[in-house]
Design an enzyme around this catalytic site. Structure first.
Site, short mmCIF file in Angstrom:
data_model
loop_
_atom_site.label_atom_id
_atom_site.label_comp_id
_atom_site.label_asym_id
_atom_site.label_seq_id
_atom_site.Cartn_x
_atom_site.Cartn_y
_atom_site.Cartn_z
N ASP A 14 -11.33 -8.84 4.06
CA ASP A 14 -11.88 -7.48 3.98
C ASP A 14 -12.89 -7.48 2.83
O ASP A 14 -12.52 -7.52 1.67
CB ASP A 14 -10.73 -6.49 3.70
CG ASP A 14 -11.22 -5.06 3.50
OD1 ASP A 14 -12.45 -4.83 3.53
OD2 ASP A 14 -10.36 -4.17 3.31
N TRP A 71 -5.67 -1.34 -0.42
CA TRP A 71 -6.25 -1.67 0.89
C TRP A 71 -5.53 -2.86 1.51
O TRP A 71 -5.29 -2.88 2.72
CB TRP A 71 -7.76 -1.93 0.79
CG TRP A 71 -8.51 -0.72 0.34
CD1 TRP A 71 -9.25 -0.58 -0.80
CD2 TRP A 71 -8.62 0.55 1.02
NE1 TRP A 71 -9.79 0.68 -0.87
CE2 TRP A 71 -9.42 1.39 0.23
CE3 TRP A 71 -8.11 1.05 2.22
CZ2 TRP A 71 -9.73 2.71 0.58
CZ3 TRP A 71 -8.41 2.36 2.58
CH2 TRP A 71 -9.22 3.17 1.78
N LYS A 121 -20.15 1.24 1.35
CA LYS A 121 -20.17 0.84 -0.05
C LYS A 121 -21.42 0.04 -0.39
O LYS A 121 -22.21 0.46 -1.21
CB LYS A 121 -18.91 0.05 -0.40
CG LYS A 121 -17.72 0.95 -0.71
CD LYS A 121 -16.64 0.88 0.30
CE LYS A 121 -15.57 1.94 0.04
NZ LYS A 121 -14.36 1.64 0.81
C1 LIG Z 1 -13.21 1.69 1.44
C2 LIG Z 1 -12.41 0.52 1.79
C3 LIG Z 1 -11.68 0.45 2.99
C4 LIG Z 1 -11.58 1.61 3.96
O1 LIG Z 1 -12.76 1.81 4.60
P1 LIG Z 1 -12.91 2.95 5.75
O2 LIG Z 1 -14.26 2.66 6.26
O3 LIG Z 1 -12.78 4.27 5.06
O4 LIG Z 1 -11.84 2.74 6.74
C5 LIG Z 1 -10.99 -0.70 3.26
N1 LIG Z 1 -11.02 -1.76 2.43
C6 LIG Z 1 -11.70 -1.73 1.27
C7 LIG Z 1 -11.70 -2.93 0.38
C8 LIG Z 1 -12.42 -0.59 0.91
O5 LIG Z 1 -13.11 -0.57 -0.24
#
Ligand SMILES: *Cc1c(COP(=O)(O)O)cnc(C)c1O
Length: 360
Positions: free
Chosen positions: A172, A103, A196
Site C-alpha cells: 500500500d 491502515w 495524497k
Molecule cells: C489514505 C490512506 C488509505 C485510505 O485511502 P482511501 O482512498 O480513503 O480508501 C489507505 N492507506 C494509506 C497508507 C493511506 O494513507
C-alpha cells in the site's frame, strides 16, 4: 483568504499550482472538443489518449516494463484491502501481513475474512512509533503474498528499506508513491489512492505483475476481478475520467521537474528542514516516531501541552499554513510534505515554528 495557503493536509492534499492552472485553462473546452474533460465520453479518442498517457507515465517513472499492468479503479485504497484477498487468498490458504499502523490493521482485518493471516511483524506494542527491524521479521516460506504499508500516514513512520523475500511483495503506497527513487520491480502488487501524492480523490492506482494476475481467483464477480480491468485497459466500466486526467497532469509535472531523482532531492531537503528544526528544538517540538523510521511525507510531533498545540494550529492558520492538526488518534501536529509542497513552504513553516517557540 485572498491568496492560496501552504496546505499541509494529509489527504486530500495540496496539488501543484502548475497542474491546477493547466486544468483551469483546459476546463471549458478540452482540445477543441467544445466540452470539458468531465463531459467527454470515456470511449472517445481524447480520453483514450489521457488514459494511455497516464499509464505510460507511471511505467516510465517507476521503471516498469510490459510484465506489469497499470490499472485505474474506484473505491479508494480501502477497497483494495478487500479486493487483494478476494483475488489472491482462499479459505485454505495463508497470506503474510506486517502491521505498522491503522491502515495495515484495516488491510489485515479485511483479509481475515478470506483466509488465514500470518502476522510477520508488528510495531503495535510500540504504539507504532517505529517500523519493525527487518531482521526481526518472521516471514513464512510459503504464503500467497507478503503485504506491507510503505508509509504510515497517521503515525508518521516509513520503511527505509524493504525485506527481501521469495513471496510476492504487496504494498500500500497510498501516501508515498513516486516520492523518491525505488526499485519498484521488487514488488508484485502496488496500490495507492490518488488523493495524497497523485491528484484529487476519486481513483485508485493498481499495479500488478502479469504472472500474478494469472493466479487471480476466477469465482468472484467480474467487477472485482483484477483481470477484468487489466484486459479492458481500465475501460471495463466508466472510469473517473476527471481524476485520471488530473493524475496524468501531475505525472507530466513530475517528468518536467526531472523525474524521481529531482523529486527525491526536493523531498529530502523539505524533511531535513523540518526534522532539523525539531532536533535543534527538541525541548519544544518532540517527534513521535523513532529517528530511523521517520517518514519523509508525514512528520508527527507533540508540543509541551495540548493548549500550546491548539494555539500553534490556530496561529499557523492565521499565518497561512493549513492542515497541521494531527490525526485524532495520535494528537499533536502533523506536517505533510507530499510532492506538491514546494521547498519554500517547508522553509517558511520552519521559520514560523522557531518564532512560535520563542514567543511561548
Ligand atoms: C489514505 C490512506 C488509505 C485510505 O485511502 P482511501 O482512498 O480513503 O480508501 C489507505 N492507506 C494509506 C497508507 C493511506 O494513507
Amino acid at each position: 483568504m485572498s491568496e492560496r495557503i501552504y496546505n499541509f493536509n494529509a489527504g486530500p492534499a495540496t496539488l501543484p499550482l502548475e497542474v491546477l492552472s493547466k486544468a483551469q485553462s483546459e476546463l471549458l473546452n478540452y482540445k477543441n472538443s467544445g466540452m470539458s474533460v468531465m463531459e467527454i465520453s470515456h470511449r472517445s479518442k481524447d480520453y483514450e489518449e489521457i488514459n494511455n498517457k497516464a499509464i505510460g507515465f507511471f511505467k516510465e517513472l517507476m521503471g516498469l516494463d510490459d510484465s506489469y499492468k497499470v490499472m485505474f479503479m474506484g473505491g479508494g485504497a480501502s477497497s483494495q484491502f478487500a479486493l487483494m484477498p478476494m483475488n489472491f487468498l482462499a479459505a485454505d490458504k495463508t497470506a503474510a501481513y506486517i502491521d505498522t499502523g491503522a491502515w495495515s490493521e484495516k488491510a489485515i482485518n479485511e483479509a481475515q475474512k478470506f483466509g488465514s493471516i500470518h502476522l510477520a511483524g508488528s510495531s503495535k506494542e510500540k504504539n507504532y512509533r517505529a517500523i519493525p527491524n527487518i531482521d526481526s521479521l518472521e516471514i513464512p516460506d510459503k504464503a500467497e503474498y507478503l503485504h506491507l504499508t510503505s508509509n504510515n500516514t497517521i503515525f508518521g513512520s516509513q520503511w527505509q528499506s524493504y525485506p527481501s523475500t521469495n513471496l510476492p511483495l504487496f504494498c500500500d503506497m497510498s501516501s508515498d508513491i513516486l516520492s523518491r527513487k525505488l526499485n519498484y520491480t521488487d514488488f508484485s502488487f502496488i496500490y495507492a489512492g490518488s488523493q495524497k501524492n497523485l491528484g484529487p480523490a476519486g481513483v485508485t492506482i493498481v499495479i500488478a505483475k502479469n504472472s500474478l494476475l494469472e493466479k487471480c481467483n476466477s469465482d468472484i464477480p467480474l467487477i472485482f476481478n483484477y483481470n477484468t480491468h487489466a484486459r479492458a485497459n481500465s475501460l471495463y466500466n466508466t472510469p473517473p475520467v476527471f481524476p485520471i486526467y488530473m493524475v496524468m497532469l501531475v505525472l507530466e509535472w513530475i517528468k518536467d521537474k526531472g523525474g524521481l531523482e529531482a523529486v527525491e532531492k526536493e523531498n529530502a531537503a523539505k524533511k531535513d528542514c523540518i526534522y532539523g528544526l525539531m532536533d535543534d528544538n527538541s525541548d519544544f517540538y518532540r517527534g513521535i516516531v523513532e529517528k530511523e523510521s521517520r517518514s519523509w511525507m508525514n512528520i508527527t510531533m507533540r508540543l509541551p501541552s495540548e493548549d500550546l498545540e491548539s494555539k500553534f494550529i490556530t496561529e499557523a492558520k492565521a499565518a497561512g499554513f493549513g492542515g497541521l492538526k494531527g490525526h485524532r488518534s495520535v494528537g499533536g501536529v502533523r506536517v505533510s510534505l507530499y510532492n506538491a509542497m514546494p521547498l519554500v513552504g517547508a522553509e517558511k513553516l520552519a521559520e514560523f515554528m522557531l518564532g512560535f517557540k520563542k514567543r511561548n
